[in-house]
Design an enzyme around this catalytic site. Structure first.
Site, PDB file in Angstrom:
ATOM      1  N   SER A  65      66.400   2.980 -64.925  1.00  0.00           N
ATOM      2  CA  SER A  65      67.226   1.763 -64.837  1.00  0.00           C
ATOM      3  C   SER A  65      66.363   0.539 -64.529  1.00  0.00           C
ATOM      4  CB  SER A  65      68.363   1.926 -63.820  1.00  0.00           C
ATOM      5  OG  SER A  65      67.875   1.949 -62.510  1.00  0.00           O
TER       6      SER A  65
ATOM      7  N   ILE B 206      51.929  11.464 -57.808  1.00  0.00           N
ATOM      8  CA  ILE B 206      50.887  10.768 -57.053  1.00  0.00           C
ATOM      9  C   ILE B 206      49.632  10.653 -57.922  1.00  0.00           C
ATOM     10  CG2 ILE B 206      49.383  10.895 -55.025  1.00  0.00           C
ATOM     11  CD1 ILE B 206      51.698  12.462 -53.650  1.00  0.00           C
TER      12      ILE B 206
ATOM     13  N   ASN C  68      54.060  -0.914 -58.163  1.00  0.00           N
ATOM     14  CA  ASN C  68      55.088   0.106 -57.934  1.00  0.00           C
ATOM     15  C   ASN C  68      56.267  -0.531 -57.221  1.00  0.00           C
ATOM     16  OD1 ASN C  68      56.299   2.736 -57.669  1.00  0.00           O
ATOM     17  ND2 ASN C  68      55.674   2.728 -55.514  1.00  0.00           N
TER      18      ASN C  68
ATOM     19  N   HIS D  75      59.259   0.563 -54.608  1.00  0.00           N
ATOM     20  CA  HIS D  75      59.563   1.645 -53.672  1.00  0.00           C
ATOM     21  C   HIS D  75      60.863   1.315 -52.939  1.00  0.00           C
ATOM     22  CE1 HIS D  75      58.759   4.968 -50.968  1.00  0.00           C
ATOM     23  NE2 HIS D  75      59.119   4.172 -49.977  1.00  0.00           N
TER      24      HIS D  75
ATOM     25  N   SER E  47      60.758  -2.628 -52.021  1.00  0.00           N
ATOM     26  CA  SER E  47      59.498  -3.382 -51.982  1.00  0.00           C
ATOM     27  C   SER E  47      58.743  -3.188 -53.290  1.00  0.00           C
ATOM     28  CB  SER E  47      58.593  -2.864 -50.855  1.00  0.00           C
ATOM     29  OG  SER E  47      59.254  -2.836 -49.611  1.00  0.00           O
TER      30      SER E  47
ATOM     31  N   ASP F 202      51.964   4.538 -51.179  1.00  0.00           N
ATOM     32  CA  ASP F 202      52.985   3.582 -50.714  1.00  0.00           C
ATOM     33  C   ASP F 202      52.424   2.630 -49.657  1.00  0.00           C
ATOM     34  OD1 ASP F 202      54.929   4.665 -52.389  1.00  0.00           O
ATOM     35  OD2 ASP F 202      55.656   6.053 -50.869  1.00  0.00           O
TER      36      ASP F 202
HETATM   37  N1  NHR Z   1      49.800   6.839 -56.441  1.00  0.00           N
HETATM   38  C1  NHR Z   1      48.997   6.221 -55.594  1.00  0.00           C
HETATM   39  N2  NHR Z   1      47.697   6.528 -55.601  1.00  0.00           N
HETATM   40  N3  NHR Z   1      49.421   5.270 -54.728  1.00  0.00           N
HETATM   41  C2  NHR Z   1      50.713   4.958 -54.689  1.00  0.00           C
HETATM   42  O1  NHR Z   1      51.121   4.024 -53.827  1.00  0.00           O
HETATM   43  C3  NHR Z   1      51.632   5.605 -55.552  1.00  0.00           C
HETATM   44  C4  NHR Z   1      51.121   6.560 -56.442  1.00  0.00           C
HETATM   45  C5  NHR Z   1      51.980   7.246 -57.309  1.00  0.00           C
HETATM   46  C6  NHR Z   1      53.333   7.011 -57.272  1.00  0.00           C
HETATM   47  C7  NHR Z   1      55.334   5.913 -56.276  1.00  0.00           C
HETATM   48  C8  NHR Z   1      55.778   6.492 -54.941  1.00  0.00           C
HETATM   49  C9  NHR Z   1      57.109   5.913 -54.470  1.00  0.00           C
HETATM   50  O2  NHR Z   1      57.437   4.763 -54.766  1.00  0.00           O
HETATM   51  C10 NHR Z   1      53.849   6.078 -56.379  1.00  0.00           C
HETATM   52  C11 NHR Z   1      53.007   5.358 -55.532  1.00  0.00           C
HETATM   53  C12 NHR Z   1      55.797  10.160 -55.786  1.00  0.00           C
HETATM   54  C13 NHR Z   1      55.451  10.748 -54.574  1.00  0.00           C
HETATM   55  C14 NHR Z   1      55.308  12.251 -54.458  1.00  0.00           C
HETATM   56  O3  NHR Z   1      55.281  12.772 -53.352  1.00  0.00           O
HETATM   57  C15 NHR Z   1      55.213   9.912 -53.504  1.00  0.00           C
HETATM   58  C16 NHR Z   1      55.325   8.542 -53.649  1.00  0.00           C
HETATM   59  C17 NHR Z   1      55.670   7.973 -54.869  1.00  0.00           C
HETATM   60  C18 NHR Z   1      55.910   8.788 -55.933  1.00  0.00           C
HETATM   61  N4  NHR Z   1      55.196  12.988 -55.584  1.00  0.00           N
HETATM   62  C19 NHR Z   1      55.050  14.443 -55.644  1.00  0.00           C
HETATM   63  C20 NHR Z   1      53.636  14.823 -56.111  1.00  0.00           C
HETATM   64  O4  NHR Z   1      53.220  15.938 -55.770  1.00  0.00           O
HETATM   65  C21 NHR Z   1      56.008  15.052 -56.635  1.00  0.00           C
HETATM   66  C22 NHR Z   1      57.440  14.781 -56.292  1.00  0.00           C
HETATM   67  C23 NHR Z   1      58.383  15.115 -57.456  1.00  0.00           C
HETATM   68  O5  NHR Z   1      57.930  15.451 -58.558  1.00  0.00           O
HETATM   69  O6  NHR Z   1      59.592  14.961 -57.240  1.00  0.00           O
HETATM   70  O7  NHR Z   1      52.985  14.057 -56.872  1.00  0.00           O
HETATM   71  O8  NHR Z   1      57.841   6.595 -53.706  1.00  0.00           O
HETATM   72  C1  GAR Z   2      64.199   3.603 -57.842  1.00  0.00           C
HETATM   73  O1  GAR Z   2      65.041   3.469 -56.719  1.00  0.00           O
HETATM   74  C2  GAR Z   2      62.761   3.484 -57.410  1.00  0.00           C
HETATM   75  O2  GAR Z   2      62.551   2.549 -56.384  1.00  0.00           O
HETATM   76  C3  GAR Z   2      62.508   4.862 -56.912  1.00  0.00           C
HETATM   77  O3  GAR Z   2      63.191   5.727 -57.788  1.00  0.00           O
HETATM   78  C4  GAR Z   2      64.268   5.030 -58.397  1.00  0.00           C
HETATM   79  C5  GAR Z   2      64.062   5.061 -59.884  1.00  0.00           C
HETATM   80  O4  GAR Z   2      65.194   4.595 -60.543  1.00  0.00           O
HETATM   81  N1  GAR Z   2      61.123   5.171 -56.931  1.00  0.00           N
HETATM   82  C6  GAR Z   2      60.609   6.142 -56.248  1.00  0.00           C
HETATM   83  O5  GAR Z   2      61.228   6.790 -55.426  1.00  0.00           O
HETATM   84  C7  GAR Z   2      59.176   6.406 -56.574  1.00  0.00           C
HETATM   85  N2  GAR Z   2      58.738   7.533 -55.866  1.00  0.00           N
HETATM   86  P1  GAR Z   2      65.145   4.273 -62.089  1.00  0.00           P
HETATM   87  O6  GAR Z   2      64.463   5.452 -62.774  1.00  0.00           O
HETATM   88  O7  GAR Z   2      66.583   4.176 -62.467  1.00  0.00           O
HETATM   89  O8  GAR Z   2      64.374   3.007 -62.273  1.00  0.00           O
END
Ligand code: NHR
Ligand code: GAR
Length: 212
Positions: A15, A92, A107, A109, A136, A145
């Site tokens: 979205s 990640i 990103n 969050h 954010s 994050d």
């Molecule tokens: N990568 C880096 N290096 N730094 C950041 O700040 C990142 C990133 C990758 C993604 C988005 C983040 C969020 O907005 C993001 C920021 C996934 C996880 C996670 O734990 C954490 C934070 C974010 C996105 N992922 C698991 C993993 O093992 C898998 C979880 C799943 O598949 O559902 O990669 O929240």
């Molecule tokens: C959004 O709320 C975004 O901030 C969050 O997932 C949703 C995605 O919605 N992101 C994370 O949690 C990254 N780890 P969308 O697919 O409808 O844009």
């Protein structure tokens, strides 16, 4: 920059991608490609409907995180975008990937960073009894994050809120916030320098642009 070419990484509904597509019609950025680590992501259909090329790079097809990151990096380098936008991207990214695109990854969050890094942000905000919650946009660094915050949108938490109702209201704010920040970057107004976010050559405070 004349036109800012953007690659958007998604994992799910998309979205935020849709909000960025809708705003791109009148903005100085072009969505060159949408890449998902998940073939079932609904956002891929949104991109196709908008005539944007898509690519699936499934992390499960790779031996480890390093191999996945490298495949993703090569696919993105072939497109050579000015900016990478994570929009609900759930993998990640490793240090090498992040430093390769340093200062060019955003990103969004779903929390008021530095509060509630990681997952289940809405549940945790409720459990903590927060009066305010929100979203954010930050530069992505190695620190998950934890990269410098550019801007936030806030909502008031209501007594009868659930994780679902919070998510819905935060997501509506995200759809306003993300295109605004991408336009700043596309207009050459936004940069990451010395581990800080800068807008119009002014360093931003830890919670991003002050509310006007
Ligand atoms: N990568 C880096 N290096 N730094 C950041 O700040 C990142 C990133 C990758 C993604 C988005 C983040 C969020 O907005 C993001 C920021 C996934 C996880 C996670 O734990 C954490 C934070 C974010 C996105 N992922 C698991 C993993 O093992 C898998 C979880 C799943 O598949 O559902 O990669 O929240
Ligand atoms: C959004 O709320 C975004 O901030 C969050 O997932 C949703 C995605 O919605 N992101 C994370 O949690 C990254 N780890 P969308 O697919 O409808 O844009």
């Amino acid at each position: 920059m004349a036109q800012c070419n953007v690659v958007i990484l998604i994992s799910g509904s998309g979205s935020n991608l849709q909000a960025l597509i809708d705003q791109s019609k009148t903005a100085e950025y072009t969505i060159a490609s949408v890449i998902s680590n998940n073939a079932d992501a609904y956002g891929l259909q949104r991109a196709t409907r908008a005539g944007i090329p898509t690519l699936v790079i499934d992390h499960r097809d790779f031996a480890d995180r390093k191999e996945f990151d490298l495949a993703l990096q090569e696919a993105i380098d072939a497109i050579n975008p000015n900016l990478l936008v994570l929009a609900g991207f759930m993998r990640i990214l490793g240090a090498d990937f992040v430093s390769h695109f340093s200062g060019r990854i955003l990103n969004i969050h779903p929390s008021l960073l530095p509060k509630f890094q990681g997952t289940r942000t809405h549940e945790r905000a409720l459990e903590a009894g927060e009066k305010e919650h929100g979203a954010s946009v930050h530069f992505v660094t190695e620190d998950l994050d934890g990269g410098p915050v550019i801007a936030q949108e806030r909502i008031k938490v209501r007594a009868d809120d659930t994780a679902d109702s919070l998510q819905r209201r935060v997501l509506q704010k995200e759809h306003l916030l993300y295109p605004k920040v991408v336009k700043w970057f596309a207009g050459g107004r936004l940069a990451m320098r010395d581990g800080q976010a800068w807008l119009d050559n002014n360093p931003l405070p830890a919670t991003g642009v002050p509310a006007s």
